[in-house]
Design an enzyme around this catalytic site. Structure first.
Site, PDB file in Angstrom:
ATOM      1  CB  SER A  77      37.791  34.698  37.098  1.00 30.14           C
ATOM      2  OG  SER A  77      36.598  35.325  36.707  1.00 30.14           O
ATOM      3  CG  ASN A  78      41.904  39.087  37.257  1.00 29.28           C
ATOM      4  OD1 ASN A  78      42.721  39.585  36.511  1.00 29.28           O
ATOM      5  ND2 ASN A  78      42.256  38.405  38.334  1.00 29.28           N
ATOM      6  CB  SER A 107      47.407  37.534  40.471  1.00 26.16           C
ATOM      7  OG  SER A 107      46.889  36.731  39.436  1.00 26.16           O
ATOM      8  CD  GLU A 120      35.819  35.904  44.372  1.00 27.23           C
ATOM      9  OE1 GLU A 120      34.917  36.749  44.376  1.00 27.23           O
ATOM     10  OE2 GLU A 120      36.933  36.088  43.850  1.00 27.23           O
TER      11      GLU A 120
END
Length: 191
Positions: free
Chosen positions: A106-107, A150, A5
């Protein structure tokens, strides 16, 4: 640095307009940041960052550059924010907190950090029940479990069932918000 991103955003920036783009990842980065015109600074954030870490960095940016322009609304993804809030609520008192997600997510990695900061004794990232180190897990009295934005719900259920096969399990849900967003498939793909 290196997150797709961030790479994509920075790669789209066109310096021919006379500006520059800087990547800051910490409060120290902000303190060292040198810009040509402090009155003409804008900020965007990666959507999967830790809400708390981002708030600290944005506060320092606002202090250094009082006229800084930001997004019209919060640009941390609502799913990321919601999951971090739920982990903060569930982590205190947890002997172990598992986050379901990919190692490059990342999350998901942020959720592990949030769980530890919020009071979980330990926290790990796993992709599937088959990856769990059962000897390392020991016999936790309180286990926290959450997933990156996700990660499919079916894998969360798979992990719960793996614990049920080994321990007596009672599930308590920490619901901080109900997500009702619906993202329909674009018409050309639906037809």
């Amino acid at each position: 640095e290196g997150h797709p991103e961030v790479e994509g955003t920075m790669g789209r920036f066109d310096e021919s307009f006379g500006g520059r783009i800087h990547l800051v990842e910490s409060a120290d980065d902000v303190q060292r940041l040198a810009v040509r015109d402090p009155a003409r600074v804008a900020i965007v954030t990666q959507t999967t960052l830790s809400v708390d870490d981002t708030a600290e960095i944005v506060a320092i940016l606002n202090e250094r550059f009082p006229g800084i322009a930001g997004p019209m609304k919060e640009d941390i993804c609502y799913a990321t924010t919601n999951r971090q809030d739920a982990v903060k609520q569930a982590a205190p008192g947890a002997d172990l907190f598992l986050i379901v997600g990919a190692p490059n997510s990342s999350n998901s990695k942020r959720l592990v950090e949030v769980a530890k900061r919020a009071g979980a004794t330990d926290a790990f990232l796993v992709q599937r029940a088959s990856e769990i180190d059962w000897l390392g897990v020991g016999s936790p009295r309180v286990l926290g479990l959450s997933a990156g934005a996700s990660a499919p719900e079916i894998i969360v259920e798979e992990i719960i069932e793996a614990f049920r096969a080994r321990f007596e399990v009672t599930v308590d849900l920490a619901v901080t918000v109900e997500e009702t967003e619906d993202f329909p498939v674009v018409r050309t793909l639906r037809d």
